[in-house]
Write an enzyme that holds these catalytic residues in place. Sequence first.
Site, PDB file in Angstrom:
ATOM      1  N   GLU A  43       7.396  11.334  19.559  1.00 53.62           N
ATOM      2  CA  GLU A  43       6.308  12.294  19.706  1.00 53.62           C
ATOM      3  C   GLU A  43       6.290  12.895  21.115  1.00 53.62           C
ATOM      4  O   GLU A  43       6.389  12.181  22.107  1.00 53.62           O
ATOM      5  CB  GLU A  43       4.967  11.590  19.423  1.00 53.62           C
ATOM      6  N   LYS A 116      -0.651  17.772  13.278  1.00 55.90           N
ATOM      7  CA  LYS A 116      -1.199  16.415  13.179  1.00 55.90           C
ATOM      8  C   LYS A 116      -2.624  16.440  12.652  1.00 55.90           C
ATOM      9  O   LYS A 116      -3.492  17.138  13.189  1.00 55.90           O
ATOM     10  CB  LYS A 116      -1.127  15.757  14.550  1.00 55.90           C
ATOM     11  N   CYS A 153       2.318  10.018  14.701  1.00 56.38           N
ATOM     12  CA  CYS A 153       1.652   8.897  15.369  1.00 56.38           C
ATOM     13  C   CYS A 153       0.407   8.414  14.615  1.00 56.38           C
ATOM     14  O   CYS A 153       0.536   7.715  13.626  1.00 56.38           O
ATOM     15  CB  CYS A 153       1.342   9.257  16.815  1.00 56.38           C
TER      16      CYS A 153
END
Length: 293
Positions: A43, A116, A153
């Site tokens: 990331e 995300k 993540c």
Amino acid sequence: MGMVRVAATQMACTWDRAANVAKAEALVREAAAQGANIVLLQELFETPYFPQEMKAEHMALAAPADGNPLLRRMSALAAELGVVLPVSFFERANNALFNALAMIDADGSCLGVYRKSHIPHAPCYEEKYYFSPGDTGFRVWRTKVATIGAGICWDQWFPEAARVMALRGADLLFYPTAIGNDPLDREGASSGAWQRVMQGHAAANVVGVVASNRVGVERVNGSAMEFYGSSFIADGTGDKIAEMDRASEGVSVAAFDLDALRRHRDRWCYFRDRRPDLYGALLTKDGVVAIGA
């Protein structure tokens, strides 16, 4: 379908952005030399993990997807090597900022961007200061080598995200990550849970899972975090079939027989026996479904 080789990578980052990108490229080349068809980088690898702190100056690191120099370089690399690259980057879209991922196919074309969905807010993970919650939904791409999904993540802790991608046909899930020792718990107690939750996604959906994390200590002004690596690959039963240590930079490669994975998924019948009519509570915050709903 057929055989596909995937690679997890991990590396340490500094404030020398050019050096970070060059190191990432070297890892992709190393993985490709070992036969990898899909290579996962961690990331936000272009810089240190700046959300350790809240500073408006870091917002200048964001860039649009269109014409993005990082994505242009990774697209050229993917085309040269014939590999698929899920590339994490800090995206600016007009006045909105996103923690995003571009899916670059093996011919260098960008198949689209995922933003995300789950944005953390905790000591040293001040992402809500920078990133808007993603508006793309969970995406699945039919690349030249496999049908794959990707989360970023914090997304990896949510089984709903993995299930949606599996329902949409993903055979493999990829999670670029930046996670380290909890500043309130210096023993790094989350590393085992971090792996196990994704191993659970693999087993519950009969998909392969690839996770890439950072290593090293990163200092962002007055803050410091130690990232614990442990990047890994899990098979469709949840077993780890490749794993890296907590400190070394490098790559780890494993192979999947996608036809065998699909047959295994069909035999277990998880998707046949699902009961979406009973899952309404998942659409609420408190788990309570209104009478008559």
